[in-house]
Motif scaffolding. Structure first.
Motif, mmCIF file in Angstrom:
data_model
loop_
_atom_site.group_PDB
_atom_site.id
_atom_site.type_symbol
_atom_site.label_atom_id
_atom_site.label_comp_id
_atom_site.label_asym_id
_atom_site.label_seq_id
_atom_site.Cartn_x
_atom_site.Cartn_y
_atom_site.Cartn_z
ATOM 1 N N ALA A 24 0.830 -1.203 0.000
ATOM 2 C CA ALA A 24 0.000 0.000 0.000
ATOM 3 C C ALA A 24 0.868 1.259 0.000
ATOM 4 C CB ALA A 24 -0.915 -0.011 1.215
ATOM 5 N N ALA A 25 1.951 1.221 0.776
ATOM 6 C CA ALA A 25 2.835 2.385 0.843
ATOM 7 C C ALA A 25 3.491 2.636 -0.505
ATOM 8 C CB ALA A 25 3.900 2.174 1.920
ATOM 9 N N ARG A 26 3.917 1.591 -1.189
ATOM 10 C CA ARG A 26 4.549 1.750 -2.507
ATOM 11 C C ARG A 26 3.559 2.342 -3.516
ATOM 12 N NH1 ARG A 26 9.516 -0.993 -3.218
ATOM 13 N NH2 ARG A 26 10.212 -1.857 -1.228
ATOM 14 N N VAL A 27 2.286 1.875 -3.410
ATOM 15 C CA VAL A 27 1.264 2.447 -4.294
ATOM 16 C C VAL A 27 1.115 3.939 -4.012
ATOM 17 C CG1 VAL A 27 -1.186 2.426 -4.898
ATOM 18 C CG2 VAL A 27 0.011 0.262 -4.456
ATOM 19 N N ASP B 238 -4.933 11.292 1.095
ATOM 20 C CA ASP B 238 -4.883 10.293 2.177
ATOM 21 C C ASP B 238 -4.214 9.043 1.619
ATOM 22 O OD1 ASP B 238 -5.357 8.143 3.827
ATOM 23 O OD2 ASP B 238 -7.332 8.863 4.459
ATOM 24 N N PRO B 239 -2.954 8.829 1.988
ATOM 25 C CA PRO B 239 -2.201 7.732 1.356
ATOM 26 C C PRO B 239 -2.908 6.387 1.495
ATOM 27 C CG PRO B 239 -0.780 9.034 2.796
ATOM 28 C CD PRO B 239 -2.169 9.504 3.038
ATOM 29 N N GLY B 240 -3.423 6.112 2.655
ATOM 30 C CA GLY B 240 -4.043 4.815 2.883
ATOM 31 C C GLY B 240 -5.271 4.617 2.001
ATOM 32 N N ARG B 241 -6.126 5.665 1.960
ATOM 33 C CA ARG B 241 -7.341 5.559 1.169
ATOM 34 C C ARG B 241 -7.009 5.454 -0.320
ATOM 35 N NH1 ARG B 241 -10.485 9.340 -0.957
ATOM 36 N NH2 ARG B 241 -9.407 11.023 0.126
ATOM 37 N N MET B 242 -6.013 6.283 -0.751
ATOM 38 C CA MET B 242 -5.614 6.276 -2.158
ATOM 39 C C MET B 242 -5.111 4.895 -2.569
ATOM 40 S SD MET B 242 -5.719 8.413 -4.579
ATOM 41 C CE MET B 242 -5.188 8.516 -6.271
ATOM 42 N N ALA B 243 -4.282 4.303 -1.719
ATOM 43 C CA ALA B 243 -3.723 2.988 -2.022
ATOM 44 C C ALA B 243 -4.828 1.943 -2.096
ATOM 45 C CB ALA B 243 -2.682 2.606 -0.976
#
Lengths: 426, 426
Positions: free
Chosen positions: A17-20, A71-76
C-alpha cells in the motif's frame, strides 16, 4: 489485498500500500524516494513525505503539490481495488515474480544532466495485466524498440527479428507506440510467443488508443506492465522515465530505426550505461529513420551492429547463458518452492486435474493467490494446464513424444523452466 | 626514352627499362622480386632472373615459363616505345611524381595465406596516362570502391560522396569496374574534379570495354594508371593484386556496397592492415550488396561507419592534416625545384605565354620532359595554363578576385599546391 498478512516487513500489505501511495506522490525512479525506501522502508517514507521531512527541495515542492487533500491509505486502497476489478496485480521487490534485473538501476549513473537523470532508480512496484509471472517472463527477453514513424524497411526487419525471437522462446519487450514497438508486439503475437508492453501510464488505459486491440491481445497472452498506477496519464516525460525499465528488465535491446536524439536513442543510452547488449540495426544512410542508429554505432564502441535475428541471438545468447540459472531437476525445483506454492502443488491430485477453485479450497488460500502460484508452477513445469483444470505433468515417455511440460530443459535454446511452461500454455 | 641519361643509378633509363622488363617477368608486388631490386637494383635483378638465380622456387618456375625467347632490353624498349605512342609515361620510385604512400606496402603483412599474399610489395613502376603528376594527384585522395552489381542506393550514395570530394579538391580514386567504381569516377568528372582509375591491365586497354568512353574522359582530365605494361591483359588475379595499390596510394578508402567476401572487402582488409582510414557505408540489412559492409563493421574495430560526405571529410581531413606538407610560399617552392623544372620555369616569358614547343627549344629539353615538368609547375601554381600556352601567374589582386592559380593555398580545405593547380586547370 485478498491474502491478509500480519508482518510489517517488505512484501506485506502495508509495504504494498505504501509503494502504491508513493507512486502517486512522486514519479517512479526518483532517486531521493528510492533511497528513503531503502533506508526507512516504504511505509515510513510515505509518512516522512506527508509531513514534509524531505531532504530534497525539488521533491519537497512536487510532493507538497500532490499531497494536498491526499490520504495515502485511502488512495492505495482505492487503487488496489480498482486494479483488482480490472484484473491487474501489483508486483513489489519482495515478490517471487519481481524482475531482478531492474535492480541494477540502483547503481546506474548517467552523464546526461537534467530532470531525466533524477528518475533513474529501480521501480518501487510494477502493475501487471496478464497471467504470466513477471520475473520468469523477462528472464530471457529482448527489447525491440525504435521510431514511431518507422519505414516499411524498419517494420519488416522488426517483424523478422521479433517473430524469430518469440518462436525461439525469447520474450519480446517493447513500448506500446506505433511503428517499431507495434511491429515487434504484433510479430511476437503472430509467432504465438510471449510479448510484454511496458507502458508509461496506467495498465487500464494503454496508450495510444489506436493500438487498443493489440493491447487487449497482449493482456490476454502476454503482459501489459507499468510503474504508474491504474488511472495514471501518459504524460510526455513519463516515456523517458519508462525507457530505463525497458533497458534494465531485458537481456538486451535492439533498436531497429531511430531518428537523431529520439526516445529510442535515450533507451539505448540506458542500455549502454547498464553494459547490457546494445544491438543496433543499420539502414540506408539516406533514411532519416536510421540516423540515430548510425550515430549510436559511430559514438559507442559498446554498441553492436546486428543485421538480423541470427546476430541478435548470438549476442543475447551469450548473455543468456551468462545470466541463466543452471538447469535444475524437478525434485530440486520442488524443494525450492515458497510455502504458498508448495501448498498449491500439494493440493493438485495425483491423478486427473483440478480447477483453481477446488485447489483454493483444498490449500486454504485465496483464489487470486492460487492463480498466481499456478502460473509459476506451470512455468516451472511442475503442473500442467489442461482443458479440465491443472494436473501434475505426465512422466516423460521413453519414445521421446513426451507432452510439453513433462521434460523441463528439453527444448534447445530456451531455459528449461520457461520453455516447458510456454509450450504447455499454447 | 627521349631524355638520355648516363648514370646507372635508380631513375636512370637502365633502371626504368629493367623495371619494365621485370613487370613482364613476374607479377607486380612479388615479394622476392621486390627484395632483389631493393638489394641489387633493377638491372641486376633482371640479369639474375634471366640466368635463373632465383631464391624462390615458385618464382623461378613462373619466370622460366615467361623468359623463353625473352630479350629484356628489346621488350622494355618496345614497351616504352608503345607507351610513348599512346601518350603514356612510366613513373618509377626515383621520380618526383612517385606516389610515396605506396612505399608503405614495403612492410605490409597480411594474415591471409595463399597466392595473393605473395604479391603485396610496392609497385616497381606505374604506367600513367594523363597529364597530372601522379604523386601530387594522390596526395589528398580518397578511394571510393564497391560492388559491380551495385544498387541504385549504392550508386546514389557513391555519387554524393565522390562529387563532394571532387568539389572540395580531393582526388577520387577507384578501379574501372561497373557499379560503384564507375559511379565514383562519373561523379568526380561531373564535379570537374580529378579522378584516378587504377587498372589491372595495360593503360592502353582499360577494362571493361563498356566503360571505354568514361576511361577516355578520365585520361583527358584525370589519370589512368596501372602497374602492368601496355598490352597486359586484365587477368582475374590481377584485380586482387591491384587492390593493394588503391589501398596504399590514398589517404583513405570508402566502401559503399560490397557483397560478402568480395574484391572490395579484400581492398578494405588491405586498408585496415595499413592502418589507413577504412570507411564503411552501411545499408539496408535486407540488401545482399551491404552484407560485406556490415561484416567489415562487425569484425573490425578499426573500421569507421560513415553515412556521407561530411563524415568522410571529417575522417580523411584529420589524416590529411597529419600527412599534408606544411604550406610553403612560392619563393620556397621555386627554390625546391629540380633542375629540369627550374630550366622550364626560366624559359617561361615574364609577360605573355609560350607554347610547350617554344619552351622546349629555349630550355634545351625534350618536349615530353617539358610537358611533364609543366604539369608539376602548374600544380604548384608556378605557371598558369592559358589558351595561348603557359605563363607566369598574375599577381594576387588586393580586391580578392585574383585568378585561380595566383594565390596558392587560398582554397579552404585543400592543400595549397594542389588546390591552386586544380583550379587553374578548370
Amino acid at each position: 489485498m485478498s491474502t491478509p498478512r500480519s508482518r510489517l516487513a517488505p512484501g506485506t500489505d502495508a509495504d504494498r500500500a505504501a509503494r502504491v501511495a508513493l507512486t502517486w506522490l512522486a514519479e517512479p525512479g526518483n532517486r531521493t524516494v528510492w533511497s528513503m525506501v531503502e533506508t526507512h522502508g516504504a511505509p515510513e517514507t510515505v509518512e516522512r513525505l506527508m509531513r514534509g521531512a524531505i531532504p530534497d527541495g525539488a521533491l519537497q515542492a512536487s510532493v507538497l503539490a500532490r499531497a494536498t487533500d491526499f490520504d495515502p491509505g485511502r488512495m492505495a486502497a482505492e487503487t488496489l481495488h480498482r486494479a483488482d476489478q480490472l484484473g491487474a496485480r501489483i508486483v513489489v521487490p519482495a515478490d517471487d515474480e519481481w524482475p531482478r534485473r531492474v535492480d541494477s538501476l540502483a547503481v546506474l549513473e548517467l552523464d546526461t544532466p537534467g530532470l531525466i537523470n533524477v528518475n533513474v532508480r529501480p521501480p518501487l512496484c510494477i502493475w501487471v495485466r496478464g497471467s504470466w509471472p513477471l520475473g520468469p517472463a523477462l528472464e530471457r527477453s529482448v527489447a525491440v524498440v525504435g521510431a514511431r514513424a518507422a519505414t516499411g524497411y524498419g517494420k519488416q526487419v522488426t517483424g523478422d527479428i521479433a517473430y524469430g525471437l518469440a518462436e525461439r522462446g525469447w520474450t519480446v519487450v517493447s513500448g506500446g507506440a506505433f511503428g517499431i514497438d507495434a511491429a515487434a508486439h504484433r510479430a511476437a503475437l503472430a509467432a504465438g510467443g510471449l510479448t510484454v508492453a511496458v507502458l508509461a501510464c496506467g495498465v487500464d488505459r494503454p496508450y495510444p488508443a489506436g493500438n487498443a486491440a493489440m493491447f487487449e491481445r497482449i493482456a490476454e497472452t502476454g503482459l501489459l506492465i507499468s510503474e504508474w498506477p491504474p488511472g495514471a496519464e501518459p504524460l510526455r516525460h513519463r516515456f523517458l522515465i519508462r525507457n530505463r525499465v525497458i533497458a534494465a528488465a531485458t537481456t538486451g535491446t535492439v533498436v531497429v530505426e531511430a531518428a537523431a536524439r529520439s526516445g529510442a536513442i535515450q533507451t539505448m543510452n540506458r542500455v549502454l550505461a547498464l553494459r547490457r547488449p546494445a544491438m543496433v540495426v543499420p539502414g540506408p544512410v539516406t533514411s532519416a529513420m536510421s540516423v540515430g542508429c548510425h550515430e549510436l554505432l559511430r559514438g559507442n564502441p559498446g554498441a553492436t551492429l546486428v543485421t538480423g535475428l541470427p546476430q541478435v541471438l548470438e549476442t543475447v545468447g551469450r548473455m543468456g547463458e551468462y545470466y541463466a540459472e543452471a538447469p535444475r531437476g524437478p525434485e530440486h525445483r520442488r524443494d525450492a518452492l515458497d510455502e504458498e506454492s508448495a501448498l498449491v502443488l500439494e493440493a493438485v491430485p495425483p491423478k486427473g486435474a483440478a480447477r483453481p477453485e477446488e485447489l483454493a479450497t483444498r490449500a486454504g488460500l485465496a483464489l487470486r493467490t492460487v492463480l498466481r502460484r499456478l502460473s509459476l508452477l506451470e512455468l516451472s513445469g511442475l503442473v500442467e494446464r489442461r482443458d479440465d483444470g491443472f494436473a501434475l505433468p505426465r512422466p516423460a515417455s521413453p519414445s521421446g513424444d513426451s507432452p510439453p511440460g513433462a521434460s523441463p530443459g528439453g527444448s534447445p535454446g530456451a531455459s528449461p523452466g520457461a520453455s516447458s511452461g510456454r509450450e504447455a500454455a499454447r
